[in-house]
Design an enzyme around this catalytic site. Structure first.
Site, PDB file in Angstrom:
ATOM      1  N   ARG A 154       0.847  -1.202   0.000  1.00  0.00           N
ATOM      2  CA  ARG A 154       0.000   0.000   0.000  1.00  0.00           C
ATOM      3  C   ARG A 154       0.871   1.235   0.000  1.00  0.00           C
ATOM      4  O   ARG A 154       1.953   1.230   0.593  1.00  0.00           O
ATOM      5  CB  ARG A 154      -0.882   0.047   1.268  1.00  0.00           C
ATOM      6  CG  ARG A 154      -1.895  -1.046   1.348  1.00  0.00           C
ATOM      7  CD  ARG A 154      -2.356  -1.256   2.774  1.00  0.00           C
ATOM      8  NE  ARG A 154      -1.244  -1.694   3.623  1.00  0.00           N
ATOM      9  CZ  ARG A 154      -1.294  -1.814   4.934  1.00  0.00           C
ATOM     10  NH1 ARG A 154      -2.381  -1.492   5.588  1.00  0.00           N
ATOM     11  NH2 ARG A 154      -0.246  -2.227   5.616  1.00  0.00           N
ATOM     12  N   ALA A 252     -15.235   3.440   8.264  1.00  0.00           N
ATOM     13  CA  ALA A 252     -16.155   4.260   7.460  1.00  0.00           C
ATOM     14  C   ALA A 252     -15.546   5.635   7.250  1.00  0.00           C
ATOM     15  O   ALA A 252     -14.789   6.129   8.081  1.00  0.00           O
ATOM     16  CB  ALA A 252     -17.497   4.385   8.181  1.00  0.00           C
ATOM     17  N   CYS A 260      -5.359   2.870  -7.121  1.00  0.00           N
ATOM     18  CA  CYS A 260      -5.572   1.427  -7.333  1.00  0.00           C
ATOM     19  C   CYS A 260      -7.025   0.994  -7.245  1.00  0.00           C
ATOM     20  O   CYS A 260      -7.582   0.477  -8.219  1.00  0.00           O
ATOM     21  CB  CYS A 260      -4.743   0.647  -6.329  1.00  0.00           C
ATOM     22  SG  CYS A 260      -3.002   1.060  -6.431  1.00  0.00           S
TER      23      CYS A 260
HETATM   24  C1  UGA Z   1      -4.387  -0.750  -2.374  1.00  0.00           C
HETATM   25  C2  UGA Z   1      -4.352  -2.135  -1.679  1.00  0.00           C
HETATM   26  O1  UGA Z   1      -4.703  -1.985  -0.306  1.00  0.00           O
HETATM   27  C3  UGA Z   1      -2.951  -2.748  -1.778  1.00  0.00           C
HETATM   28  O2  UGA Z   1      -2.958  -4.057  -1.215  1.00  0.00           O
HETATM   29  C4  UGA Z   1      -2.550  -2.831  -3.255  1.00  0.00           C
HETATM   30  O3  UGA Z   1      -1.244  -3.369  -3.423  1.00  0.00           O
HETATM   31  C5  UGA Z   1      -2.580  -1.430  -3.859  1.00  0.00           C
HETATM   32  O4  UGA Z   1      -3.936  -0.896  -3.731  1.00  0.00           O
HETATM   33  C6  UGA Z   1      -2.223  -1.547  -5.319  1.00  0.00           C
HETATM   34  O5  UGA Z   1      -2.982  -2.170  -6.078  1.00  0.00           O
HETATM   35  O6  UGA Z   1      -1.127  -1.111  -5.706  1.00  0.00           O
HETATM   36  P1  UGA Z   1      -3.579   1.726  -1.703  1.00  0.00           P
HETATM   37  O7  UGA Z   1      -4.295   2.174  -2.938  1.00  0.00           O
HETATM   38  O8  UGA Z   1      -2.189   2.200  -1.463  1.00  0.00           O
HETATM   39  O9  UGA Z   1      -3.504   0.120  -1.652  1.00  0.00           O
HETATM   40  O10 UGA Z   1      -4.440   2.210  -0.472  1.00  0.00           O
HETATM   41  P2  UGA Z   1      -5.420   1.541   0.601  1.00  0.00           P
HETATM   42  O11 UGA Z   1      -4.758   1.512   1.912  1.00  0.00           O
HETATM   43  O12 UGA Z   1      -5.981   0.258   0.083  1.00  0.00           O
HETATM   44  O13 UGA Z   1      -6.593   2.633   0.646  1.00  0.00           O
HETATM   45  C7  UGA Z   1      -7.436   2.843  -0.477  1.00  0.00           C
HETATM   46  C8  UGA Z   1      -8.541   3.801  -0.142  1.00  0.00           C
HETATM   47  O14 UGA Z   1      -9.468   3.211   0.760  1.00  0.00           O
HETATM   48  C9  UGA Z   1      -8.079   5.099   0.531  1.00  0.00           C
HETATM   49  O15 UGA Z   1      -8.781   6.177  -0.052  1.00  0.00           O
HETATM   50  C10 UGA Z   1      -8.462   4.918   1.980  1.00  0.00           C
HETATM   51  O16 UGA Z   1      -8.734   6.141   2.620  1.00  0.00           O
HETATM   52  C11 UGA Z   1      -9.718   4.083   1.848  1.00  0.00           C
HETATM   53  N1  UGA Z   1     -10.019   3.252   3.036  1.00  0.00           N
HETATM   54  C12 UGA Z   1      -9.184   2.257   3.405  1.00  0.00           C
HETATM   55  C13 UGA Z   1     -11.188   3.485   3.752  1.00  0.00           C
HETATM   56  O17 UGA Z   1     -11.983   4.398   3.426  1.00  0.00           O
HETATM   57  N2  UGA Z   1     -11.481   2.690   4.829  1.00  0.00           N
HETATM   58  C14 UGA Z   1     -10.658   1.687   5.211  1.00  0.00           C
HETATM   59  O18 UGA Z   1     -11.001   0.991   6.209  1.00  0.00           O
HETATM   60  C15 UGA Z   1      -9.480   1.463   4.494  1.00  0.00           C
END
Ligand code: UGA
Length: 431
Positions: A154, A252, A260
């Site tokens: 991530r 939430a 991604c």
């Molecule tokens: C995501 C995946 O989590 C990674 O495993 C993957 O390798 C990566 O995409 C990729 O394909 O390269 P990333 O985009 O860095 O990682 O970020 P995340 O931590 O997944 O968050 C994504 C979005 O979801 C953010 O906007 C975050 O704020 C939101 N989110 C995350 C929530 O709203 N609630 C949560 O509980 C978790």
């Protein structure tokens, strides 16, 4: 092992540095010469905690080098990783032009047996097509294997994620190639899943889109909480304690953004449609995500009687904390909505402000979280950077026109809010 990584972005660079840290001889290839010069000087073009320090150490150790030449990269690597971008193209489809260009270069410069590995998120069948590009360029079939090894790190935690992966997926149709990769990954001591190439390619999309669905599910529950007086954090805690559900990705908020999840949801939807399957669950998750920020901004508008002539402070612009990445960031949606309604915006982000300024030069960027509150009618917390958790709300209240916080990520505690005497509205609770 001699490793080449093509592409030095958010995935390629941390991956390459972790291989170097494990004692491999790593050469990165990036056709952007300015980026190559920066990296050679020990400077990182992206904001990612820990990467610059590791880059400098790896350069000093002589285990990490970077070149603009694919020819050099192909001479160097026994294993060559493709880690170039696969952004969203037309119809939601992944745009693979960078991958095809790399495959053509590989075909041109391959000079010894090489294991070609796709790290980028690519649709099912991409490995087959890379193979075909090489065969069409008259590269002997015995000169290469194409393996899928999706990356799960991530942004914001790229290094620890790459150093301690939950699992390593290797999709190979040739056992010898799979074993060579297992050898490379062995020091990470992570569970390894060896499968066929197509399943491996699908695992990445299935994982990212499942995470998006999980977040949209809790955000849908948050909408119910706002109506019935339940509290979404309590609901998430109660659900997440069941190990079959798990407590991660149940936070939430304003919804999922970034480089991604949105593009992978669109891409898998397109892949499914091309296969004749109407993936309604994905479309619904996307719809919940679209509505989430819009609904939150509407709540604020209702509360303050519209945005015309109002000043709104924005805390956080990056799509999530610890990154400067603003691709599909919720802040951009919010800025557009506020601008369209005539609000004055004062924004702050510890890393991403310059990136947003390039798109919205006409809003005010301030140098601290506190300054967003100057004469503001409300503050919206958009990104949950750690420094916002300890913001001096009493001082903030003194400079605001109206002491109103709209917390899009459920960061502040009732105690902090009560003590500072704010009106407080958050996702997934009445108010
Ligand atoms: C995501 C995946 O989590 C990674 O495993 C993957 O390798 C990566 O995409 C990729 O394909 O390269 P990333 O985009 O860095 O990682 O970020 P995340 O931590 O997944 O968050 C994504 C979005 O979801 C953010 O906007 C975050 O704020 C939101 N989110 C995350 C929530 O709203 N609630 C949560 O509980 C978790």
């Amino acid at each position: 092992m001699k490793v080449t990584v093509i592409g030095t972005g958010y995935v390629g660079l941390p991956t390459a540095l972790v291989f170097a840290d494990l004692g491999n001889d790593v050469l990165c290839v990036d056709k952007d010469e300015a980026k190559v010069a920066m990296l050679r000087a020990g400077q990182v073009p992206i904001y990612e905690p820990g990467v610059e320090a590791l880059l400098r150490r790896s350069l000093d150790d002589g285990l990490f080098k970077v070149t603009p030449s694919t020819d050099e990269g192909m001479q160097h690597g026994e294993v060559v990783f493709i880690a170039v971008g696969t952004p969203q193209g037309d119809d939601g489809e992944a745009d693979l032009s960078a991958v095809w260009a790399v495959a053509r270069d590989i075909a041109k410069y391959i000079c010894h047996y090489t294991i070609i590995v796709t790290k980028s998120t690519v649709p099912v069948g991409t490995g087959d097509r890379i193979e075909q590009i090489l065969v069409d360029a008259a590269v002997d079939r015995s000169m290469f294997d194409v393996v899928s090894n999706p990356e799960f790190l991530r942004e914001g935690t790229a290094l620890p994620d790459a150093q301690h992966p939950d699992r390593i997926v290797i999709g190979a149709d040739n056992q010898a190639a799979a074993h060579k990769l297992m050898e490379l990954f062995a020091p990470l001591e992570a569970p390894v899943i060896i499968t066929d190439r197509r399943s491996s390619e699908l695992i990445k999309y299935a994982s990212n889109t499942f995470l998006a669905i999980k977040i949209s599910f809790i955000n849908a529950i948050s909408r119910m909480c706002e109506e019935c007086g339940a509290d979404v954090s309590a609901v998430a805690r109660g659900m997440g304690s069941d190990p079959r559900i798990g407590n991660k990705f149940l936070q939430a908020g304003l919804g999922w953004g970034g480089s991604c999840l949105p593009k992978d949801v669109a891409a898998l939807n397109k892949i499914a449609a091309d296969l004749g399957y109407d993936f309604k669950m994905l479309q619904a998750a996307d719809e919940v995500n679209e509505q989430q920020t819009r609904h939150f901004v509407q709540r604020l508008s209702d509360r303050i009687g519209g945005f015309q002539g109002k000043t709104i402070g924005l805390l956080g612009l990056a799509f999530k904390p610890n990154t400067d990445d603003i691709r599909d960031a919720k802040s951009l949606e919010i800025i557009e909505m506020l601008k369209a309604e005539g609000a004055t915006i004062r924004a702050y982000d510890p890393a991403a402000a310059e990136n947003v300024r390039a798109i919205h030069p006409d809003i005010t960027y301030v140098n601290s979280a506190l300054e967003t509150g100057q004469d503001a009618d409300a503050i919206i917390l958009v990104t949950e950077w750690n420094e916002f958790k300890s913001l001096d709300l009493t001082r903030l209240g003194q400079i605001m026109r109206r002491k109103l916080i709209f917390d899009g990520r459920r960061v502040f505690t009732p105690y902090q809010i009560e003590r500072a005497g704010f009106e407080y509205v958050t996702v997934g609770a009445k108010g």
